[in-house]
Enzyme design. Structure first.
Site, short mmCIF file in Angstrom:
data_model
loop_
_atom_site.label_atom_id
_atom_site.label_comp_id
_atom_site.label_asym_id
_atom_site.label_seq_id
_atom_site.Cartn_x
_atom_site.Cartn_y
_atom_site.Cartn_z
N GLU A 50 7.03 -13.70 -23.69
CA GLU A 50 8.07 -12.80 -23.17
C GLU A 50 9.44 -13.39 -23.44
O GLU A 50 9.73 -14.53 -23.07
CB GLU A 50 7.92 -12.55 -21.66
CG GLU A 50 8.96 -11.53 -21.19
CD GLU A 50 8.92 -11.20 -19.71
OE1 GLU A 50 9.56 -10.20 -19.34
OE2 GLU A 50 8.29 -11.94 -18.94
N GLU A 75 13.62 -18.18 -21.80
CA GLU A 75 14.78 -17.81 -21.00
C GLU A 75 15.87 -18.87 -21.21
O GLU A 75 15.57 -20.03 -21.47
CB GLU A 75 14.39 -17.72 -19.53
CG GLU A 75 15.49 -17.33 -18.57
CD GLU A 75 16.17 -16.03 -18.95
OE1 GLU A 75 17.35 -16.11 -19.33
OE2 GLU A 75 15.53 -14.96 -18.89
N ASP A 125 19.61 -7.62 -22.41
CA ASP A 125 21.00 -7.23 -22.16
C ASP A 125 21.43 -6.15 -23.15
O ASP A 125 21.40 -6.37 -24.37
CB ASP A 125 21.91 -8.46 -22.30
CG ASP A 125 23.29 -8.23 -21.71
OD1 ASP A 125 23.77 -7.08 -21.73
OD2 ASP A 125 23.90 -9.21 -21.23
N ASP A 161 16.52 0.68 -20.32
CA ASP A 161 16.98 1.85 -19.59
C ASP A 161 18.29 2.39 -20.18
O ASP A 161 18.91 3.27 -19.59
CB ASP A 161 17.16 1.55 -18.10
CG ASP A 161 18.16 0.42 -17.85
OD1 ASP A 161 18.31 -0.44 -18.74
OD2 ASP A 161 18.78 0.39 -16.77
N GLU A 200 14.20 -2.66 -13.82
CA GLU A 200 13.70 -1.31 -14.05
C GLU A 200 14.04 -0.40 -12.87
O GLU A 200 14.48 0.73 -13.05
CB GLU A 200 12.19 -1.34 -14.27
CG GLU A 200 11.60 0.02 -14.62
CD GLU A 200 10.19 -0.06 -15.14
OE1 GLU A 200 9.63 1.02 -15.47
OE2 GLU A 200 9.63 -1.17 -15.22
#
Length: 221
Positions: A50, A75, A125, A161, A200
């Protein structure tokens, strides 16, 4: 970071944190550094990566529910990494590792070629101001970087989104010869392996539609 998050690096880093050799920058990866998944996890298993794992909600949920698979969280924010280690420890997710590094370098050099079963990029982002669009992760050239890390037939899963970013993702990956769509219609169905996160939920609360994409890595010649 909070005192608990600082303690996570002291007490939990030996279990979860991969201290990668650095290049010139603080979150860079030395170009000669290579991950050995079998040595890192102590076994041979499917590897799911991820990118931009945040505080780890999605990957901890996946790792704790899929103990036969191995998971790597990438990350750059130490507070998020610390929070992920704390929550992973509570969840008993021993098949998870974390690396503090720039995602393109992890995909381009650090991971062995063809080692990842899936790469996830959820709610990266959007850099929604037009003058900042060039900072987006999924832009021209990214497809080849992701394709290198994926095994033949491996999946690249994305969600956002922001409609214009979703369309940019689709345009970039549709044009990448090493990928093919693994969905029909305009958008993929919501990935049922993705737990609902604050990112989300925030998008939904603001009336934005969540758009998923999934691409399959074509066989190497």
């Amino acid at each position: 970071m909070s005192e608990a998050q600082e303690r996570a690096f002291t007490e939990l880093a030996p279990q979860y944190f991969i201290d990668v050799p650095r290049g010139d920058a603080e979150t860079s990866v030395h170009p000669d550094a290579r991950m050995d998944p079998a040595a890192t996890y102590g076994r041979e298993a499917r590897l799911i990566v991820e990118i931009g794992s945040g505080q780890g909600h999605a990957i901890i949920s996946a790792a704790s529910s899929r103990p036969d698979d191995d998971f790597l969280a990438v990350e750059v924010f130490r507070a998020g990494i610390a929070r992920t280690m704390l929550d992973a420890d509570k969840a008993g997710a021993r098949n998870l590792r974390l690396v503090e590094a720039n995602a393109p370098e992890v995909l381009a050099t650090y991971l062995p070629e063809g080692s990842a079963e899936e790469v996830w990029i959820f709610f990266s982002d959007p850099w929604h101001k037009s003058r900042h669009n060039k900072r987006r992760l999924i832009r021209e050239g990214f497809g080849a970087t992701a394709a290198r890390a994926l095994k033949d037939g491996g999946l690249l899963r994305l969600a956002t989104d922001w409609e214009d970013y979703a369309r940019q993702m689709r345009q970039v990956l549709d044009a990448e010869p090493q990928f093919e769509r693994a969905f029909e219609g305009d958008w993929a169905e919501r990935f049922d392996g993705r737990v609902m996160t604050s990112f989300e939920r925030k998008g939904i609360d603001k009336g934005r539609d969540i758009r998923d994409l999934v691409y399959r890595r074509k066989p190497r010649a």
